[in-house]
Structures are given as structure tokens and as C-alpha cells.
Design a protein around this motif. Structure first.
Motif, PDB file in Angstrom:
ATOM      1  N   HIS A   4       0.839  -1.205   0.000  1.00 56.40           N
ATOM      2  CA  HIS A   4       0.000   0.000   0.000  1.00 56.40           C
ATOM      3  C   HIS A   4       0.873   1.254   0.000  1.00 56.40           C
ATOM      4  O   HIS A   4       0.583   2.224  -0.709  1.00 56.40           O
ATOM      5  N   GLU A   6       3.894   1.602  -1.232  1.00 58.31           N
ATOM      6  CA  GLU A   6       4.488   1.769  -2.560  1.00 58.31           C
ATOM      7  C   GLU A   6       3.468   2.322  -3.548  1.00 58.31           C
ATOM      8  O   GLU A   6       3.789   3.181  -4.364  1.00 58.31           O
ATOM      9  N   GLU A   7       2.232   1.842  -3.487  1.00 57.22           N
ATOM     10  CA  GLU A   7       1.181   2.351  -4.366  1.00 57.22           C
ATOM     11  C   GLU A   7       0.914   3.818  -4.079  1.00 57.22           C
ATOM     12  O   GLU A   7       0.768   4.621  -5.002  1.00 57.22           O
ATOM     13  N   LEU A   8       0.847   4.185  -2.815  1.00 59.90           N
ATOM     14  CA  LEU A   8       0.611   5.575  -2.436  1.00 59.90           C
ATOM     15  C   LEU A   8       1.749   6.458  -2.918  1.00 59.90           C
ATOM     16  O   LEU A   8       1.526   7.542  -3.443  1.00 59.90           O
ATOM     17  N   THR A   9       2.973   5.978  -2.780  1.00 59.08           N
ATOM     18  CA  THR A   9       4.137   6.732  -3.212  1.00 59.08           C
ATOM     19  C   THR A   9       4.106   6.950  -4.719  1.00 59.08           C
ATOM     20  O   THR A   9       4.458   8.015  -5.210  1.00 59.08           O
ATOM     21  N   MET A  10       3.662   5.956  -5.469  1.00 57.50           N
ATOM     22  CA  MET A  10       3.607   6.071  -6.926  1.00 57.50           C
ATOM     23  C   MET A  10       2.522   7.059  -7.353  1.00 57.50           C
ATOM     24  O   MET A  10       2.648   7.702  -8.383  1.00 57.50           O
ATOM     25  N   GLN A  11       1.455   7.189  -6.586  1.00 56.29           N
ATOM     26  CA  GLN A  11       0.333   8.039  -6.965  1.00 56.29           C
ATOM     27  C   GLN A  11       0.475   9.470  -6.454  1.00 56.29           C
ATOM     28  O   GLN A  11      -0.103  10.381  -7.018  1.00 56.29           O
ATOM     29  N   THR A  12       1.214   9.653  -5.397  1.00 52.41           N
ATOM     30  CA  THR A  12       1.309  10.956  -4.757  1.00 52.41           C
ATOM     31  C   THR A  12       2.683  11.559  -4.991  1.00 52.41           C
ATOM     32  O   THR A  12       3.690  10.968  -4.606  1.00 52.41           O
ATOM     33  N   SER A  14       5.918  13.742  -4.313  1.00 52.96           N
ATOM     34  CA  SER A  14       6.552  14.148  -3.063  1.00 52.96           C
ATOM     35  C   SER A  14       7.274  15.468  -3.282  1.00 52.96           C
ATOM     36  O   SER A  14       7.444  15.923  -4.413  1.00 52.96           O
ATOM     37  N   ASP A  59       7.151  15.170  -9.360  1.00 54.32           N
ATOM     38  CA  ASP A  59       6.640  14.945 -10.721  1.00 54.32           C
ATOM     39  C   ASP A  59       7.104  16.040 -11.680  1.00 54.32           C
ATOM     40  O   ASP A  59       7.370  15.776 -12.854  1.00 54.32           O
TER      41      ASP A  59
END
Length: 83
Positions: A4, A6-12, A14, A59
Motif C-alpha cells: 500500500h 508503494e502504491e501511495l508513493t507512486m500516486q502521490t 513528493s 513529478d
């Protein structure tokens, strides 16, 4: 399978402080800050309620790096003048 976190890190995105940005871009501090001043690089965001503490959106830095590669390869139409 991703965790979870890792998924959050990929979507959000930093926020990265300047040393990490410089490490990722390979640019010198002076060149990167000159590009920021001239609006050629992503603009920082203020963090922590401080007037001096800033960071860059991960990003936006990734997109900036991709633009540098595309400009080198001649695949970024925004980097070319009209013929």
C-alpha cells in the motif's frame, strides 16, 4: 505485488529539497537556480510556513528531466523554433 505504501508513493508526488533535485538533475546549484529564476525549470513551493524553506514537486522535476532528454534527442517540439 506492491505494498500500500508503494502504491501511495507512486500516486502521490513528493516534495524534494534542493540537494535531491541537484542529485537527480545532475546540474550545479548555480545552473539549476538560474534556470528556476529564468522560469526554465520548475518553480519551488514554500514548505513549513517558512519564508525561506522551499522544495520542488517530484513529478515536475521528473518532467523537467524528460524535457532535457527530449531536447537533446530533438523529440520535443516545444524546444524547436518554427521553420
Amino acid at each position: 505485488m506492491l505494498t500500500h505504501k508503494e502504491e501511495l508513493t507512486m500516486q502521490t508526488p513528493s516534495l524534494w529539497r534542493l540537494p535531491r533535485v541537484l542529485d537527480c538533475t545532475g546540474q550545479s546549484r548555480a545552473l539549476f537556480l538560474k534556470n528556476v529564476q529564468q522560469k526554465r525549470a520548475p518553480q519551488p513551493v514554500r514548505i513549513g510556513g517558512s519564508r525561506r524553506a522551499v522544495a520542488w514537486v517530484s513529478d515536475e522535476i521528473a518532467a523537467y528531466i524528460r524535457e532535457q532528454i527530449e531536447a537533446r534527442d530533438g523529440t520535443n517540439p516545444s524546444q524547436h523554433s518554427a521553420a
